[in-house]
Design a protein around this motif. Structure first.
Motif, mmCIF file in Angstrom:
data_model
loop_
_atom_site.group_PDB
_atom_site.id
_atom_site.type_symbol
_atom_site.label_atom_id
_atom_site.label_comp_id
_atom_site.label_asym_id
_atom_site.label_seq_id
_atom_site.Cartn_x
_atom_site.Cartn_y
_atom_site.Cartn_z
ATOM 1 N N ALA A 57 31.593 -19.235 22.263
ATOM 2 C CA ALA A 57 31.314 -20.553 22.850
ATOM 3 C C ALA A 57 32.562 -21.441 22.872
ATOM 4 C CB ALA A 57 30.195 -21.242 22.082
ATOM 5 N N LYS A 58 33.476 -21.204 21.957
ATOM 6 C CA LYS A 58 34.719 -21.998 21.849
ATOM 7 C C LYS A 58 34.430 -23.501 21.871
ATOM 8 C CE LYS A 58 37.760 -18.466 23.628
ATOM 9 N NZ LYS A 58 38.819 -18.096 24.527
ATOM 10 N N ASP A 59 33.384 -23.874 21.178
ATOM 11 C CA ASP A 59 32.971 -25.265 21.096
ATOM 12 C C ASP A 59 33.514 -25.863 19.801
ATOM 13 O OD1 ASP A 59 31.680 -27.700 20.913
ATOM 14 O OD2 ASP A 59 29.666 -26.883 21.244
ATOM 15 N N PRO A 60 34.313 -26.923 19.881
ATOM 16 C CA PRO A 60 34.843 -27.542 18.663
ATOM 17 C C PRO A 60 33.755 -27.960 17.670
ATOM 18 C CG PRO A 60 35.982 -28.394 20.572
ATOM 19 C CD PRO A 60 34.839 -27.549 21.081
ATOM 20 N N ALA A 61 32.552 -28.194 18.151
ATOM 21 C CA ALA A 61 31.448 -28.546 17.255
ATOM 22 C C ALA A 61 31.052 -27.374 16.361
ATOM 23 C CB ALA A 61 30.241 -29.019 18.071
ATOM 24 N N ASN A 62 31.463 -26.156 16.718
ATOM 25 C CA ASN A 62 31.120 -24.952 15.954
ATOM 26 C C ASN A 62 32.141 -24.610 14.873
ATOM 27 O OD1 ASN A 62 28.874 -24.558 17.564
ATOM 28 N ND2 ASN A 62 29.886 -23.085 18.897
ATOM 29 N N ILE A 63 33.217 -25.343 14.800
ATOM 30 C CA ILE A 63 34.308 -24.966 13.901
ATOM 31 C C ILE A 63 33.829 -24.814 12.460
ATOM 32 C CG2 ILE A 63 36.484 -25.776 12.897
ATOM 33 C CD1 ILE A 63 37.251 -26.750 15.726
#
Length: 146
Positions: A57-63
């Protein structure tokens, strides 16, 4: 009248926990552990799948979730003796920590995620392949440290 202590009786009492012999309890425990290993293998595979989804997803919220899932994989992989997977997940946690204090690099995370997936599919006889993959992850970590 004097009686001699019956050491055999004491040995018999020590050989039982409650009403079951120690040997029988050990056997039951091993059976439970074996059953749990199968369950933990499924858990580990599900965790790897979830990690893959988070990474793709490369979503910063997933870091933060990536780090947490990697930590969970370490635990489940350790239980099922999937040492290669555990070491790769540890490497992911390490590179995650390094990048959390500097520039984030999705490519380094993606390489770790794909490697964890691949390592989970390898047979024990493929140790050379796993070592090569783990060395590659070590290079990624070293590059991020530099």
């Amino acid at each position: 009248m004097t009686t001699k202590p019956n050491h055999n009786s004491l040995k018999r009492k020590l050989a039982k926990v409650g009403k079951l012999p120690v040997d029988e309890l050990a056997g039951r425990s091993q059976l439970n552990i074996d059953l749990m290993q199968d369950e933990f293998l499924v858990v580990m595979r599900n965790q790897i799948e979830e990690l893959t989804d988070l990474v793709q997803a490369k979503d910063p919220a997933n870091i933060r979730s990536i780090y947490e899932m990697s930590s969970q994989i370490i635990s489940s992989a350790s239980f099922v003796k999937a040492d290669w997977v555990s070491r790769a997940a540890q490497s992911l946690c390490e590179v995650h920590e390094i990048m959390s204090t500097s520039k984030w690099d999705w490519e380094a995370i993606s390489v770790h995620g794909k490697t964890i997936q691949l390592l989970a599919t390898l047979e024990p006889s493929q140790e050379a392949v796993s070592q090569s993959l783990l060395e590659g992850l070590g290079s990624v970590v070293a590059a991020k440290r530099a």
